[in-house]
Design a protein around this motif. Structure first.
Motif, PDB file in Angstrom:
ATOM      1  N   ASN A   1    -101.607 -34.990 -24.724  1.00 50.59           N
ATOM      2  CA  ASN A   1    -102.755 -35.683 -25.921  1.00 50.59           C
ATOM      3  C   ASN A   1    -103.394 -37.115 -24.752  1.00 50.59           C
ATOM      4  OD1 ASN A   1    -102.524 -34.438 -28.401  1.00 50.59           O
ATOM      5  ND2 ASN A   1    -100.766 -35.703 -28.429  1.00 50.59           N
ATOM      6  N   LEU A   2    -103.245 -36.509 -23.054  1.00 52.90           N
ATOM      7  CA  LEU A   2    -103.732 -38.311 -22.359  1.00 52.90           C
ATOM      8  C   LEU A   2    -104.571 -37.824 -22.017  1.00 52.90           C
ATOM      9  CD1 LEU A   2    -102.077 -39.757 -20.059  1.00 52.90           C
ATOM     10  CD2 LEU A   2    -102.330 -38.074 -18.772  1.00 52.90           C
ATOM     11  N   ASP A   3    -105.470 -37.205 -22.226  1.00 55.24           N
ATOM     12  CA  ASP A   3    -107.086 -37.059 -22.311  1.00 55.24           C
ATOM     13  C   ASP A   3    -107.502 -37.996 -23.195  1.00 55.24           C
ATOM     14  OD1 ASP A   3    -107.257 -36.113 -19.974  1.00 55.24           O
ATOM     15  OD2 ASP A   3    -107.591 -34.158 -20.409  1.00 55.24           O
TER      16      ASP A   3
ATOM     17  N   ASN B   1    -129.808 -43.686 -22.587  1.00 53.80           N
ATOM     18  CA  ASN B   1    -128.228 -43.783 -21.818  1.00 53.80           C
ATOM     19  C   ASN B   1    -126.786 -42.190 -22.403  1.00 53.80           C
ATOM     20  OD1 ASN B   1    -127.981 -46.244 -20.262  1.00 53.80           O
ATOM     21  ND2 ASN B   1    -129.642 -46.899 -21.842  1.00 53.80           N
ATOM     22  N   ILE B   2    -127.358 -41.229 -23.272  1.00 48.61           N
ATOM     23  CA  ILE B   2    -126.216 -40.865 -23.980  1.00 48.61           C
ATOM     24  C   ILE B   2    -126.263 -39.742 -22.677  1.00 48.61           C
ATOM     25  CG2 ILE B   2    -126.012 -38.163 -24.846  1.00 48.61           C
ATOM     26  CD1 ILE B   2    -127.424 -39.525 -27.246  1.00 48.61           C
ATOM     27  N   PRO B   3    -126.867 -39.088 -21.568  1.00 47.61           N
ATOM     28  CA  PRO B   3    -126.122 -38.319 -20.365  1.00 47.61           C
ATOM     29  C   PRO B   3    -125.953 -39.119 -19.624  1.00 47.61           C
ATOM     30  CG  PRO B   3    -129.192 -37.636 -20.509  1.00 47.61           C
ATOM     31  CD  PRO B   3    -128.086 -39.028 -21.924  1.00 47.61           C
ATOM     32  N   LEU B   4    -126.127 -40.569 -19.464  1.00 41.59           N
ATOM     33  CA  LEU B   4    -124.686 -41.224 -18.033  1.00 41.59           C
ATOM     34  C   LEU B   4    -123.478 -41.207 -19.137  1.00 41.59           C
ATOM     35  CD1 LEU B   4    -124.603 -42.793 -15.616  1.00 41.59           C
ATOM     36  CD2 LEU B   4    -124.957 -44.610 -16.728  1.00 41.59           C
ATOM     37  N   ALA B   5    -123.837 -41.979 -20.727  1.00 36.88           N
ATOM     38  CA  ALA B   5    -122.577 -42.626 -21.513  1.00 36.88           C
ATOM     39  C   ALA B   5    -121.196 -40.789 -20.935  1.00 36.88           C
ATOM     40  CB  ALA B   5    -122.653 -42.283 -22.304  1.00 36.88           C
ATOM     41  N   PHE B   6    -121.785 -39.822 -21.934  1.00 36.79           N
ATOM     42  CA  PHE B   6    -121.235 -37.844 -21.938  1.00 36.79           C
ATOM     43  C   PHE B   6    -120.392 -37.555 -20.659  1.00 36.79           C
ATOM     44  CE2 PHE B   6    -122.168 -37.083 -26.207  1.00 36.79           C
ATOM     45  CZ  PHE B   6    -122.244 -37.876 -26.173  1.00 36.79           C
ATOM     46  N   LEU B   7    -121.811 -37.662 -19.637  1.00 36.05           N
ATOM     47  CA  LEU B   7    -121.599 -37.316 -18.621  1.00 36.05           C
ATOM     48  C   LEU B   7    -120.677 -37.971 -17.130  1.00 36.05           C
ATOM     49  CD1 LEU B   7    -124.507 -36.178 -17.020  1.00 36.05           C
ATOM     50  CD2 LEU B   7    -122.666 -34.519 -17.774  1.00 36.05           C
ATOM     51  N   GLU B   8    -119.723 -39.538 -17.960  1.00 37.25           N
ATOM     52  CA  GLU B   8    -119.019 -40.329 -16.773  1.00 37.25           C
ATOM     53  C   GLU B   8    -118.029 -39.583 -16.859  1.00 37.25           C
ATOM     54  OE1 GLU B   8    -120.088 -44.032 -18.223  1.00 37.25           O
ATOM     55  OE2 GLU B   8    -121.882 -44.660 -16.144  1.00 37.25           O
ATOM     56  N   PRO B   9    -117.352 -39.000 -18.328  1.00 38.86           N
ATOM     57  CA  PRO B   9    -115.777 -39.138 -18.707  1.00 38.86           C
ATOM     58  C   PRO B   9    -115.864 -37.562 -18.344  1.00 38.86           C
ATOM     59  CG  PRO B   9    -117.313 -39.132 -20.962  1.00 38.86           C
ATOM     60  CD  PRO B   9    -117.863 -39.875 -19.751  1.00 38.86           C
ATOM     61  N   THR B  10    -116.585 -36.493 -17.979  1.00 42.21           N
ATOM     62  CA  THR B  10    -116.832 -35.314 -18.032  1.00 42.21           C
ATOM     63  C   THR B  10    -116.929 -34.348 -17.232  1.00 42.21           C
ATOM     64  OG1 THR B  10    -118.998 -34.943 -19.471  1.00 42.21           O
ATOM     65  CG2 THR B  10    -117.330 -35.422 -20.573  1.00 42.21           C
TER      66      THR B  10
ATOM     67  N   MET C   1    -118.894 -43.159 -28.113  1.00 38.11           N
ATOM     68  CA  MET C   1    -119.775 -41.468 -28.354  1.00 38.11           C
ATOM     69  C   MET C   1    -119.148 -41.270 -27.445  1.00 38.11           C
ATOM     70  SD  MET C   1    -122.775 -41.033 -31.102  1.00 38.11           S
ATOM     71  CE  MET C   1    -123.786 -40.217 -30.114  1.00 38.11           C
ATOM     72  N   GLY C   2    -119.275 -41.161 -25.700  1.00 35.81           N
ATOM     73  CA  GLY C   2    -119.530 -40.748 -24.903  1.00 35.81           C
ATOM     74  C   GLY C   2    -118.245 -40.740 -24.812  1.00 35.81           C
ATOM     75  N   PRO C   3    -117.250 -41.062 -24.345  1.00 38.94           N
ATOM     76  CA  PRO C   3    -115.615 -40.462 -24.566  1.00 38.94           C
ATOM     77  C   PRO C   3    -115.122 -39.959 -25.470  1.00 38.94           C
ATOM     78  CG  PRO C   3    -115.843 -43.148 -23.534  1.00 38.94           C
ATOM     79  CD  PRO C   3    -117.426 -43.170 -24.313  1.00 38.94           C
ATOM     80  N   ILE C   4    -115.547 -39.673 -26.884  1.00 36.71           N
ATOM     81  CA  ILE C   4    -114.697 -39.156 -27.149  1.00 36.71           C
ATOM     82  C   ILE C   4    -115.031 -37.856 -28.196  1.00 36.71           C
ATOM     83  CG2 ILE C   4    -113.751 -39.425 -29.720  1.00 36.71           C
ATOM     84  CD1 ILE C   4    -113.623 -42.623 -29.456  1.00 36.71           C
ATOM     85  N   VAL C   5    -117.154 -37.809 -28.251  1.00 38.83           N
ATOM     86  CA  VAL C   5    -117.496 -36.962 -28.640  1.00 38.83           C
ATOM     87  C   VAL C   5    -117.611 -35.559 -27.511  1.00 38.83           C
ATOM     88  CG1 VAL C   5    -119.339 -36.213 -29.388  1.00 38.83           C
ATOM     89  CG2 VAL C   5    -118.361 -37.655 -30.272  1.00 38.83           C
ATOM     90  N   ALA C   6    -117.969 -36.335 -26.093  1.00 40.02           N
ATOM     91  CA  ALA C   6    -118.274 -35.386 -24.848  1.00 40.02           C
ATOM     92  C   ALA C   6    -117.403 -34.372 -24.902  1.00 40.02           C
ATOM     93  CB  ALA C   6    -118.677 -36.450 -24.024  1.00 40.02           C
ATOM     94  N   GLY C   7    -116.145 -34.990 -24.293  1.00 39.49           N
ATOM     95  CA  GLY C   7    -114.578 -33.699 -24.334  1.00 39.49           C
ATOM     96  C   GLY C   7    -114.590 -32.815 -25.144  1.00 39.49           C
ATOM     97  N   GLN C   8    -115.463 -33.138 -26.444  1.00 42.09           N
ATOM     98  CA  GLN C   8    -114.975 -31.819 -27.463  1.00 42.09           C
ATOM     99  C   GLN C   8    -116.123 -31.092 -27.296  1.00 42.09           C
ATOM    100  OE1 GLN C   8    -112.638 -31.821 -30.025  1.00 42.09           O
ATOM    101  NE2 GLN C   8    -111.657 -32.968 -28.794  1.00 42.09           N
ATOM    102  N   ILE C   9    -117.277 -32.174 -27.444  1.00 45.98           N
ATOM    103  CA  ILE C   9    -118.010 -30.548 -27.150  1.00 45.98           C
ATOM    104  C   ILE C   9    -118.181 -29.989 -26.089  1.00 45.98           C
ATOM    105  CG2 ILE C   9    -120.891 -30.605 -25.758  1.00 45.98           C
ATOM    106  CD1 ILE C   9    -121.485 -33.406 -27.958  1.00 45.98           C
TER     107      ILE C   9
END
Length: 515
Positions: A94-96, A275-284, A407-415
């Protein structure tokens, strides 16, 4: 002889004190110059935005490794218990998720608080909320430096979101208020965006290097010092508690009414989508780089740094084009969204670090076009369709950014986990390209005329209060080549005549007096 020497020393000291007093007087006179004052305001706001974005991104290389160390310490401390070992394995899995929630907590709280901070800023002005924001960010940074568990880190991150809701919104609104000419406003907001970009892109390597050689506390102590300097500068230069000129300012349009303005909604949607691409790419992107191109740690840490230069280039180009062709602001934003969409689709096709730089630079260049074109457009829309008070409209802009970064750090990883990294990028690219035509709605914005609800215009109704009277008098004086110093217009002999005219007008008028 001794008396002559002491007399000479006294005279020398008196001369020096006189010189210091004269310099202080000259400095105070210079500070009253509106152009000089607004340049200092721009410096203070840019420092605040730099600090906020550095604090936002500086934890990227620090927190994952630090939390892993905490988990490792727990494992060694309770290694004797089999049940605890199983629990540790579960925690490791669960660390991620914990990291994602920690990263998103700032944007989530900022998103929740912004509607209230926007209204607060409209009521009390821009300087006091900026000071509140800097104070909260200073406390947040100190807590980050001292935190030794996840709960404290989470509290510090959330507290930063509260500070950002005050500082970011009031800072951008203050720039829009000080720079009233569209070309100057675009240039000033472009400079602010360059500082935002610099803070976001430089913070990860800055934090990683200081963390490597000085430990976890050093990066946050440095940022706390920057915050302290900015706060002191704000108190000494702007003096927020002594400047009460806002008491006579008009009441801004409520934020819920601004949210129903279709033009503002289109701009806010564009700010979120771009800003969605930047927000979603940063954590993934770090994990994708490691698994697909075997990128080293320094490559992962430096992935976004080269993108700073095309971002600044995009700001510069947009400011120059907006000054020359102000009626095409919507086109610059739409072009930026197409560039962002195309760049997002190219990211998964990259096979090495060098190739990856091209689409990442394209994304940041496109974001610069959109932000630099549309942030001044928000102020212009408020000027011509509502009341020229900017707290609520820039709170809406901050909400737009916060939606993407929450949304980025939470949703991007799930996608990425469920659909894949390629599908994530294609989806983000498609959304940007499809949204770009919506900006066509803004193509006639520059032809709009100020609405009759705008208190500063007063073309037919005459002055309805002391504020309106003074503003009209100030405009007359500016036309004659004179300009009042500072925010408050001193009521001189002409001002008293205007005030007497206002009083006689108020006695004849049946309408309520505006105060």
């Amino acid at each position: 002889m001794e008396s002559e020497g002491s007399t000479g020393l006294a005279k020398s000291a008196a001369v020096k004190l006189s010189e210091m007093g004269e310099r202080t007087k000259q400095l105070g006179t210079a500070m009253q110059d509106p152009n000089r004052q607004r340049r200092i305001v721009l410096v203070i706001v840019c420092m605040a935005l730099l600090l906020d974005n550095m604090l936002y991104m500086v934890i990227v290389p620090i927190i994952p490794e630090y939390l892993a160390e905490l988990e490792s310490e727990q494992e060694h401390a309770f290694a004797a218990s089999h049940s605890v070992n199983a629990s540790f394995k579960s925690n490791k899995d669960n660390l991620d998720v914990q990291i994602g929630i920690l990263f998103a907590s700032k944007a989530i709280l900022q998103l929740l608080v912004n509607p209230f901070t926007g209204t607060f800023i409209d009521r009390v002005g821009y300087d006091i909320p900026l000071l509140i924001g800097l104070t909260i960010m200073f406390l947040s940074t100190c807590i980050f430096a001292m935190a030794e568990n996840y709960a404290t880190l989470f509290a510090a991150r959330s507290l930063q979101g509260l500070g950002s809701a005050f500082a970011d919104t009031s800072g951008i609104a203050m720039i829009a208020d000080k720079y009233t000419e569209e070309s100057e406003r675009s240039r000033a907001l472009g400079i602010a965006l360059a500082f935002i970009s610099f803070g976001s892109l430089v913070a990860p390597p800055f934090g990683g290097i200081l963390y490597e050689f000085g430990g976890k506390r050093v990066p946050f102590i440095v940022l706390a010092c920057i915050c302290l300097v900015d706060g002191v500068l704000l108190l000494t230069v702007i003096k927020p508690f002594s400047n009460r000129s806002r008491e006579n300012m008009p009441i801004g349009t409520p934020i819920y009414r601004l949210m129903m303005d279709p033009y503002i909604v289109v701009v806010a949607g564009a700010l979120t989508v771009c800003n969605i691409p930047l927000a979603f790419l940063e954590p993934t992107i770090a994990n994708w780089m490691t698994t697909t191109m075997q990128a080293s740690e320094w490559q992962v840490g430096m992935a976004w740094l080269p993108a700073f230069f095309p971002h600044v280039l995009g700001v510069y180009i947009t400011v120059k084009l907006a000054a020359k062709y102000p009626n095409l602001q919507w086109f610059y934003g739409a072009l930026g969204m197409v560039i962002i969409g195309a760049s997002s689709c190219i990211v998964p096709a990259c096979k090495n670090f060098g190739q990856l730089m091209l689409p990442l630079c394209g994304i940041c260049f496109g974001i610069a076009l959109v932000d630099t074109a549309l942030l001044p457009t928000l102020a212009f829309l408020v000027d011509v369709r509502h009341v020229s008070v900017y707290g609520s409209v820039y709170a809406i802009a901050d909400i737009s950014y916060s939606i993407a970064y929450a949304m980025g750090p939470i949703v991007a990883g799930q996608i990425v986990h469920n659909l894949g990294f390629v599908q994530l990028n294609l989806g983000m690219g498609l959304v940007n390209v499809l949204y770009a035509p919506a900006l066509l709605m803004l193509r006639h914005v520059c032809q709009m005329k100020p609405s009759y609800s705008e208190r500063n215009v007063l073309l037919e109704d005459g002055p309805q209060g002391l504020y309106d009277t003074i503003k009209m008098e100030e405009r007359k004086r500016k036309k004659k080549g004179l300009s009042s110093a500072g925010n408050c217009v001193p009521i001189d002999e002409n001002g008293m005549d205007a005030f007497r005219e206002h009083r006689s007008y108020s006695e004849e008028s049946s309408g309520p007096e505006y105060s």
